[in-house]
Design a protein around this motif. Structure first.
Motif, PDB file in Angstrom:
ATOM      1  N   ASP A  53       0.807  -1.310  -0.124  1.00 58.87           N
ATOM      2  CA  ASP A  53      -0.015  -0.088  -0.007  1.00 58.87           C
ATOM      3  C   ASP A  53       0.750   1.192   0.026  1.00 58.87           C
ATOM      4  O   ASP A  53       0.257   2.416  -0.078  1.00 58.87           O
ATOM      5  CB  ASP A  53      -0.945   0.072   1.180  1.00 58.87           C
ATOM      6  N   LEU A  54       2.250   1.052  -0.075  1.00 55.87           N
ATOM      7  CA  LEU A  54       2.948   2.298   0.220  1.00 55.87           C
ATOM      8  C   LEU A  54       3.443   2.860  -1.177  1.00 55.87           C
ATOM      9  O   LEU A  54       3.820   2.150  -2.217  1.00 55.87           O
ATOM     10  CB  LEU A  54       4.383   1.854   0.814  1.00 55.87           C
ATOM     11  N   LEU A  55       3.291   4.057  -1.180  1.00 53.23           N
ATOM     12  CA  LEU A  55       3.558   4.826  -2.520  1.00 53.23           C
ATOM     13  C   LEU A  55       4.560   6.198  -1.954  1.00 53.23           C
ATOM     14  O   LEU A  55       4.755   6.521  -0.682  1.00 53.23           O
ATOM     15  CB  LEU A  55       2.291   5.708  -2.716  1.00 53.23           C
ATOM     16  N   PRO A  56       5.409   6.408  -2.962  1.00 58.93           N
ATOM     17  CA  PRO A  56       6.453   7.668  -2.516  1.00 58.93           C
ATOM     18  C   PRO A  56       5.849   8.856  -2.164  1.00 58.93           C
ATOM     19  O   PRO A  56       4.768   9.160  -2.433  1.00 58.93           O
ATOM     20  CB  PRO A  56       7.052   7.992  -4.169  1.00 58.93           C
ATOM     21  N   ARG A  57       6.585   9.564  -1.317  1.00 67.08           N
ATOM     22  CA  ARG A  57       6.172  10.702  -0.479  1.00 67.08           C
ATOM     23  C   ARG A  57       7.287  11.758  -0.637  1.00 67.08           C
ATOM     24  O   ARG A  57       8.337  11.176  -0.848  1.00 67.08           O
ATOM     25  CB  ARG A  57       5.687  10.304   0.664  1.00 67.08           C
ATOM     26  N   PRO A  58       6.991  13.048  -0.653  1.00 65.40           N
ATOM     27  CA  PRO A  58       8.086  14.086  -0.760  1.00 65.40           C
ATOM     28  C   PRO A  58       8.990  13.979   0.665  1.00 65.40           C
ATOM     29  O   PRO A  58       8.318  13.286   1.799  1.00 65.40           O
ATOM     30  CB  PRO A  58       7.223  15.431  -0.812  1.00 65.40           C
ATOM     31  N   GLU A  85      15.710  10.477  -3.050  1.00 63.78           N
ATOM     32  CA  GLU A  85      15.537   9.278  -3.928  1.00 63.78           C
ATOM     33  C   GLU A  85      16.299   7.997  -3.233  1.00 63.78           C
ATOM     34  O   GLU A  85      15.327   6.994  -3.275  1.00 63.78           O
ATOM     35  CB  GLU A  85      15.977   9.368  -5.220  1.00 63.78           C
ATOM     36  N   MET A  86      17.425   8.262  -2.651  1.00 67.28           N
ATOM     37  CA  MET A  86      18.103   6.926  -2.000  1.00 67.28           C
ATOM     38  C   MET A  86      17.312   6.627  -0.989  1.00 67.28           C
ATOM     39  O   MET A  86      17.552   5.289  -0.581  1.00 67.28           O
ATOM     40  CB  MET A  86      19.396   7.435  -1.639  1.00 67.28           C
ATOM     41  N   LEU A  87      16.586   7.455  -0.056  1.00 63.82           N
ATOM     42  CA  LEU A  87      16.039   7.206   1.103  1.00 63.82           C
ATOM     43  C   LEU A  87      14.825   6.286   0.682  1.00 63.82           C
ATOM     44  O   LEU A  87      14.092   5.624   1.675  1.00 63.82           O
ATOM     45  CB  LEU A  87      15.798   8.256   1.830  1.00 63.82           C
ATOM     46  N   GLU A  88      14.031   6.490  -0.640  1.00 66.57           N
ATOM     47  CA  GLU A  88      12.919   5.677  -1.125  1.00 66.57           C
ATOM     48  C   GLU A  88      11.836   5.850   0.173  1.00 66.57           C
ATOM     49  O   GLU A  88      11.090   5.000   0.531  1.00 66.57           O
ATOM     50  CB  GLU A  88      13.208   4.144  -1.229  1.00 66.57           C
ATOM     51  N   LEU A  89      11.504   7.052   0.392  1.00 64.40           N
ATOM     52  CA  LEU A  89      10.428   7.522   1.260  1.00 64.40           C
ATOM     53  C   LEU A  89       9.188   7.213   0.635  1.00 64.40           C
ATOM     54  O   LEU A  89       8.821   7.294  -0.417  1.00 64.40           O
ATOM     55  CB  LEU A  89      10.603   8.951   1.496  1.00 64.40           C
ATOM     56  N   LYS A  90       8.262   6.374   1.481  1.00 66.17           N
ATOM     57  CA  LYS A  90       7.038   5.954   1.156  1.00 66.17           C
ATOM     58  C   LYS A  90       6.033   5.932   2.312  1.00 66.17           C
ATOM     59  O   LYS A  90       6.568   6.166   3.483  1.00 66.17           O
ATOM     60  CB  LYS A  90       7.133   4.546   0.711  1.00 66.17           C
ATOM     61  N   ALA A  91       4.847   6.253   1.954  1.00 65.95           N
ATOM     62  CA  ALA A  91       3.735   6.318   2.966  1.00 65.95           C
ATOM     63  C   ALA A  91       2.518   5.854   2.347  1.00 65.95           C
ATOM     64  O   ALA A  91       2.489   5.815   1.041  1.00 65.95           O
ATOM     65  CB  ALA A  91       3.419   7.651   3.530  1.00 65.95           C
ATOM     66  N   ASN A  92       1.394   5.207   3.107  1.00 67.07           N
ATOM     67  CA  ASN A  92       0.104   4.942   2.324  1.00 67.07           C
ATOM     68  C   ASN A  92      -0.691   6.037   2.618  1.00 67.07           C
ATOM     69  O   ASN A  92      -1.001   6.532   3.655  1.00 67.07           O
ATOM     70  CB  ASN A  92      -0.247   3.502   3.456  1.00 67.07           C
ATOM     71  N   PRO A  93      -1.026   6.373   1.343  1.00 62.02           N
ATOM     72  CA  PRO A  93      -1.896   7.464   1.553  1.00 62.02           C
ATOM     73  C   PRO A  93      -3.532   7.265   2.025  1.00 62.02           C
ATOM     74  O   PRO A  93      -4.170   8.044   2.037  1.00 62.02           O
ATOM     75  CB  PRO A  93      -1.980   8.275   0.143  1.00 62.02           C
ATOM     76  N   ASN A  94      -3.689   5.890   1.384  1.00 67.97           N
ATOM     77  CA  ASN A  94      -5.126   5.501   1.567  1.00 67.97           C
ATOM     78  C   ASN A  94      -5.385   4.908   2.902  1.00 67.97           C
ATOM     79  O   ASN A  94      -5.657   3.548   3.054  1.00 67.97           O
ATOM     80  CB  ASN A  94      -5.259   4.389   0.367  1.00 67.97           C
ATOM     81  N   ARG A  95      -5.479   5.985   3.991  1.00 67.76           N
ATOM     82  CA  ARG A  95      -5.848   5.347   5.316  1.00 67.76           C
ATOM     83  C   ARG A  95      -6.070   6.545   6.070  1.00 67.76           C
ATOM     84  O   ARG A  95      -5.805   7.546   5.792  1.00 67.76           O
ATOM     85  CB  ARG A  95      -4.663   4.297   5.678  1.00 67.76           C
ATOM     86  N   PRO A  96      -6.568   6.338   7.150  1.00 72.55           N
ATOM     87  CA  PRO A  96      -6.873   7.426   7.954  1.00 72.55           C
ATOM     88  C   PRO A  96      -5.651   8.241   8.382  1.00 72.55           C
ATOM     89  O   PRO A  96      -4.501   7.670   8.442  1.00 72.55           O
ATOM     90  CB  PRO A  96      -7.580   6.941   9.265  1.00 72.55           C
TER      91      PRO A  96
END
Ligand code: GDP
Ligand code: MG
Length: 369
Positions: free
Chosen positions: A74-79, A241-252
């Protein structure tokens, strides 16, 4: 199905296990400290103490609302979220201002009125978020409260002044928080600027510049003359980019309060950095001892928005109270629950304050004797 042992639950809440066992017995559930109880019972008990328990949980931070772990898929890239640190007068504010200005489009030029403590900058179509609270205060206060909001620290060092006490402090903070450091050697326009000396000093604190065979990125900049800013931003993007930051935007949503104050017209106003999920107008929220419904949200440019995704800072109206910087904001499904948890937290704070006072007066008493 078994969910958590009484012992684990008591440790998470810092509540005496025998109190929990007593509560369970009164519900007709006979357990020993090492036995597991199911989610329903565990969350009922937790709520009685002002904790909210979510399924599939672990999270050791002191948030009192245990977090739900997201599925990898569920994780997508984030700024990336950037904090600017460094010694006083080395140019943190100037650098932030310069970065913001280069990024202001014609259309927005007159429109930047609101100031919300964080800004979103777009570089080659990619967003980068800067926390405006320069320096250590925010960083330390938040870290002390278990909140981590920074992905990358930009360490500003004046090329004419070199590594100073607060530079060292900043390095230590970033290292302790395991946050990568990019060094901006500022004021290179000055005739007495000496970037090489700065690099030499950095080595003493374990930051070996890339061009010296190490892995610390150093960029020469002048916030005043607008030099090197593009290079700096590019390095920030590369590192991100190297950190590959991700989060799930589709949740509370879940986020951290960056700053908050009482506005005499709008009531409590809080700047929230969303970290997981998407915050929406109308969401029921709790942050520290404040709760409410998101009445309105504004982005860093003062524009009204209906939602905010991970890494995006927004100003939120609708809280009952002014939360503290570093408080964790969580979206709940039920306003009554939010209110009851907020009230229990208040009670707990009051008790702790009272205990503190009693302790102090006892100490004073003993000192007098
Ligand atoms: P802060 O305390 O780190 O936020 O530093 P400021 O941004 O307030 O800057 C302190 C002083 O340094 C101000 O007088 C700025 O005008 C000056 N300054 C900042 N950046 C530069 C620069 O790149 N070159 C020169 N010559 N002066 C700078
Ligand atoms: Mg400043």
């Amino acid at each position: 199905p078994a969910f958590i042992t009484v012992k684990e639950l008591s440790e998470k809440m810092k509540i005496n296990p025998s109190d929990i066992i007593k509560k369970l017995i009164s519900k007709g559930i006979m357990v020993t400290i090492n036995q597991q109880i199911d989610y329903e019972n565990a969350s009922q008990i937790a709520e009685e103490y002002g904790f909210l328990l979510e399924k599939k949980e672990e999270n050791e931070d002191n948030l009192e609302i245990m977090d739900k772990e997201d599925d990898e898929k569920d994780l997508l890239p984030r700024p990336p979220v950037i904090t600017v640190m460094g010694h006083v007068d080395h140019g943190k504010t100037s650098l932030l201002d310069a970065i913001r200005k280069t990024n202001v489009t014609q259309r927005e030029a007159g429109g930047i009125t609101q100031h919300i403590g964080a800004s979103v900058v777009e570089i080659n179509g990619k967003k980068v978020v800067f926390l405006d609270t320069p320096g250590h205060e925010a960083f330390t206060a938040m870290r002390a409260r278990g909140a981590s909001v920074t992905d990358i620290a930009v360490l500003v060092v004046a090329a004419d002044d070199g590594v100073m006490p607060q530079t060292i402090e900043a390095i230590n903070h970033a290292k302790a928080a395991n946050v990568p450091i990019i060094v901006a050697i500022n004021k290179i326009d000055k005739p007495n600027a000496n970037p090489d000396r700065v690099k030499q000093e950095l080595v003493e604190y374990g930051l070996v510049p890339e061009d010296w065979g190490g892995n610390t990125i150093c960029v020469n900049v002048s916030a005043q003359k607008n030099l090197g800013l593009d290079d700096l931003l590019e390095m920030i993007l590369l590192e991100a980019e190297m950190l590959e930051l991700k989060a799930n935007p589709n949740r509370p949503a879940r986020g951290t309060i960056i700053e908050a104050q009482l506005d005499k017209n709008r009531g409590p106003v809080a700047t929230v950095l969303v970290q997981k999920g998407t915050l929406k107008t109308g969401d029921v929220i709790i942050a520290g001892t404040a709760y409410g419904k998101v009445r309105a949200m504004f982005d860093d440019k003062g524009r009204k928005v209906k939602k905010a995704s991970p890494s995006i800072p927004v100003e939120v109206l609708g809280l009952s109270d002014v939360p503290k910087a570093g408080d964790i904001l969580v979206v709940l499904d039920d306003e009554k629950k939010a209110r009851s948890i907020a009230e229990k937290r208040k009670e707990k704070f009051r008790e702790e304050e009272m205990m503190q006072k009693q302790k102090i007066s006892l100490d004073e008493l003993f000192n007098q004797i």
